[in-house]
Design an enzyme around this catalytic site. Structure first.
Site, PDB file in Angstrom:
ATOM      1  N   LYS A 159      33.705  46.689  38.892  1.00 48.48           N
ATOM      2  CA  LYS A 159      34.807  46.589  37.934  1.00 48.48           C
ATOM      3  C   LYS A 159      34.619  45.324  37.109  1.00 48.48           C
ATOM      4  CE  LYS A 159      39.832  45.867  37.574  1.00 48.48           C
ATOM      5  NZ  LYS A 159      41.138  45.909  38.278  1.00 48.48           N
TER       6      LYS A 159
ATOM      7  N   ASP B  54      43.075  44.599  45.017  1.00 47.28           N
ATOM      8  CA  ASP B  54      42.084  43.707  44.414  1.00 47.28           C
ATOM      9  C   ASP B  54      42.332  42.311  44.987  1.00 47.28           C
ATOM     10  OD1 ASP B  54      42.299  46.025  42.731  1.00 47.28           O
ATOM     11  OD2 ASP B  54      41.427  44.914  41.061  1.00 47.28           O
TER      12      ASP B  54
ATOM     13  N   LYS C 238      34.284  43.111  41.763  1.00 48.38           N
ATOM     14  CA  LYS C 238      34.946  42.861  40.480  1.00 48.38           C
ATOM     15  C   LYS C 238      34.580  41.475  39.973  1.00 48.38           C
ATOM     16  CE  LYS C 238      39.736  42.374  38.777  1.00 48.38           C
ATOM     17  NZ  LYS C 238      41.157  42.560  39.151  1.00 48.38           N
TER      18      LYS C 238
END
Length: 232
Positions: free
Chosen positions: A191, A98, A162
């Site tokens: 996400k 991430d 995300k």
């Protein structure tokens, strides 16, 4: 995609990235994080890159992933630095990456830079068969900027986009999740992370199109889910 009203408990557990990104987290905290992850059988533990090797060892012989946060939480490192940190985390056992985009370059309107950054990190992840996630940090972005980054993601195709790090001025919103999903389409997942502390929050994000939930409140959310389904 999952819907909050129909998702099963097992499916919900596999949506969670169980998170501890605190600067002061010690070995005992990571041991607890990984034990809870195994007990629930969630998707991943979300940690900074330094404890990746430890969590990889703690989760060996399971299918729970270790996720490394790259250039966290500000995103203000060079592409080369982010690539090195990504490669280093993968060597030490990360299954998912991430990374935080360079928000300064977004504000500069330098979307060619954002594309190069995304292509560089996604390429490393693909070469190692590791899941890639691009953190937008939506609290600092306009709707137009969210759409522009998501359009790049639609073309580059990381596995996920995300919403947030959880360290900004605010976290995920239903509106942002919906906008991101509408823009990236079906080939990229969303996400939601940051400020998701209840089953009501989690359900709203799933209904908006999120397929992963990053939270440090996984156990509390599951308790509330169980209570709702049992009618208590």
């Amino acid at each position: 995609m999952y819907q909050g009203d129909t998702i099963t408990r097992e499916e919900l557990c596999r949506v969670f990235d169980h998170t501890n990104l605190k600067a002061f987290a010690d070995r005992g905290m990571f041991e607890k994080l990984c034990e809870e992850a195994k007990f629930v059988h969630c998707a991943m533990v979300a940690i900074n890159s330094a404890p990746v090797a430890l969590c990889h060892e703690l989760l060996k012989d399971t299918d729970i992933h270790v996720g490394a946060a790259i250039s966290f939480p500000l995103g203000q490192t060079t592409i080369e630095t982010k690539v090195f940190e990504t490669e280093d985390a993968i060597r030490k056992g990360a299954d998912e990456i991430d990374y935080v985009v360079n928000l300064g370059e977004v504000k500069n309107g330098n979307y060619d830079y954002i594309r190069r950054e995304m292509e560089s990190i996604v390429k490393v992840c693909r070469e190692h068969q590791v899941i890639s996630k691009v953190i937008f940090e939506i609290c600092y972005l306009t709707e137009e900027e969210i759409v522009r980054i998501a359009e790049i993601a639609r073309e580059v195709k990381p596995d996920f986009v995300k919403t947030s790090t959880g360290f900004g001025t605010s976290g995920a919103t239903v509106e942002a999740v919906r906008l991101m999903k509408q823009t990236v389409g079906e080939e990229v997942k969303v996400k939601a992370a940051g400020g998701i502390r209840s089953w009501a929050d989690c359900k709203a994000m799933l209904d908006a199109g999120a397929e992963r939930i990053g939270t440090s409140s996984m156990l509390k959310i599951l308790e509330e889910f169980d209570a709702e389904r049992s009618g208590k």
